[in-house]
Design a protein around this motif. Sequence first.
Motif, PDB file in Angstrom:
ATOM      1  N   GLU A 206       7.668  18.759 -11.234  1.00 28.17           N
ATOM      2  CA  GLU A 206       6.457  18.031 -10.821  1.00 28.17           C
ATOM      3  C   GLU A 206       5.241  18.554 -11.594  1.00 28.17           C
ATOM      4  OE1 GLU A 206       4.977  18.431  -6.734  1.00 28.17           O
ATOM      5  OE2 GLU A 206       4.846  16.249  -6.640  1.00 28.17           O
TER       6      GLU A 206
ATOM      7  N   LEU B 261      -1.730  22.725  -9.830  1.00 26.18           N
ATOM      8  CA  LEU B 261      -1.507  21.376  -9.299  1.00 26.18           C
ATOM      9  C   LEU B 261      -1.590  21.355  -7.766  1.00 26.18           C
ATOM     10  CD1 LEU B 261      -0.591  18.418  -9.997  1.00 26.18           C
ATOM     11  CD2 LEU B 261       1.759  19.206  -9.695  1.00 26.18           C
TER      12      LEU B 261
ATOM     13  N   ARG C 143       1.329  15.553 -11.968  1.00 22.85           N
ATOM     14  CA  ARG C 143       0.855  14.653 -10.920  1.00 22.85           C
ATOM     15  C   ARG C 143       1.686  14.869  -9.655  1.00 22.85           C
ATOM     16  NH1 ARG C 143       0.912   8.857  -9.599  1.00 22.85           N
ATOM     17  NH2 ARG C 143       2.737   8.381 -10.849  1.00 22.85           N
ATOM     18  N   ARG C 144       1.022  14.896  -8.480  1.00 24.75           N
ATOM     19  CA  ARG C 144       1.747  15.083  -7.224  1.00 24.75           C
ATOM     20  C   ARG C 144       2.475  13.806  -6.831  1.00 24.75           C
ATOM     21  NH1 ARG C 144      -0.832  18.361  -3.165  1.00 24.75           N
ATOM     22  NH2 ARG C 144       0.550  17.192  -1.787  1.00 24.75           N
TER      23      ARG C 144
ATOM     24  N   ARG D   6       5.012  17.088 -14.962  1.00 29.65           N
ATOM     25  CA  ARG D   6       4.468  15.715 -14.971  1.00 29.65           C
ATOM     26  C   ARG D   6       2.961  15.721 -14.741  1.00 29.65           C
ATOM     27  NH1 ARG D   6       8.094  11.516 -14.896  1.00 29.65           N
ATOM     28  NH2 ARG D   6       6.311  10.121 -14.739  1.00 29.65           N
TER      29      ARG D   6
END
Length: 332
Positions: A111, A330, A116-117, A114
């Motif tokens: 994650e 994040l 992003r959550r 990426r």
Amino acid sequence: MSIGVGVIGAGIMGSDHARTLAGRTKGARLVAVSDTDAHRASAAAAEDSARLHLDARALIDDGDVEAVLIASPDPTHEELVLACLEAGKPVLCEKPLAPTIDGCLRVVAAETARGRRLVQVGFMRRFDPGYSAMQAALATGDLGAPLLMHCVHRNASVPPSFDSGMLISNSAVHEIDIARWLLNDEFASATVFQRTPRGATALIDPQFIVLETKSGVLVDIEVFVNAAYGYDVRAELVCEAGTLTLAPQPPVRIRFLGQEASHFASDWRAHFAAAYRNQLQAWITALRTGVPVGASAWDGYAATATAAACLDALQTGRTTFVQLQPRPRLYD
Ligand code: ISE
């Protein structure tokens, strides 16, 4: 336009979620269900005439599925969450995120890569009106700093497949998550005491877990999964200037024939019905607004790592320290 959700796993929890999505979640529609048991899948899919898949990967790849809810057996979670991340699809995964610390860390790494959550873990108590009210009262600051938290978690009974470790990894892990959330703190150490009733089976039940947070709050959890009389969850937070106690469930007491009584729910689905409904609604709303809610993949990792320390403490009879990796930005 509503969000098309696919549910993986049509067992007890998956079918409950499918029903809630189909009938009681604004802005969502159930578009697909998968289960290796076609019978169960079609019963759950009937809720919204959803498409059936025997293979979970096919559901994730289904073009109408915009978001995925995973309620399949625990050992499948990691692989399926990773597949959702690969497909760029948001996912609500029942706890645990993965049964192992390494499995959780692989999800966190994927994650984070990426940037992003996309992952929410189904620690539904964060959406329970009682725990939410506790959090709001604590946030006013009027009660001062928290010092202690007492928790009780009793199941009426568990299936024969339930082992001693599952009292921690399957049941007390909810208290681990909710205490981290309420106290906004991580756990530093765990000690587990055991008492086995006479005539009991090999199961170590009940267990009494004592955790200490990094800032020194003590949290005790009595977990007793063959309590026989019903499902019973309690919590009390002791702060410098007052206490916060979850109101007893259910909210009605009956006086009749010279006695006063109230009926316990037989399991968590009834006891936490509002929490489950609120959790699904909050997830769908968050997908629309883009502001993530609930337990993140990091929270899933921290819960599994803390539960692993408790398991070690149970096995060794000693205090075990909780070791957590540094938290990626994040999740700030
Ligand atoms: C079950 O798996 C759950 O997740 C419930 O919320 C919990 O209360 C119960 O003890 C577990 O067995």
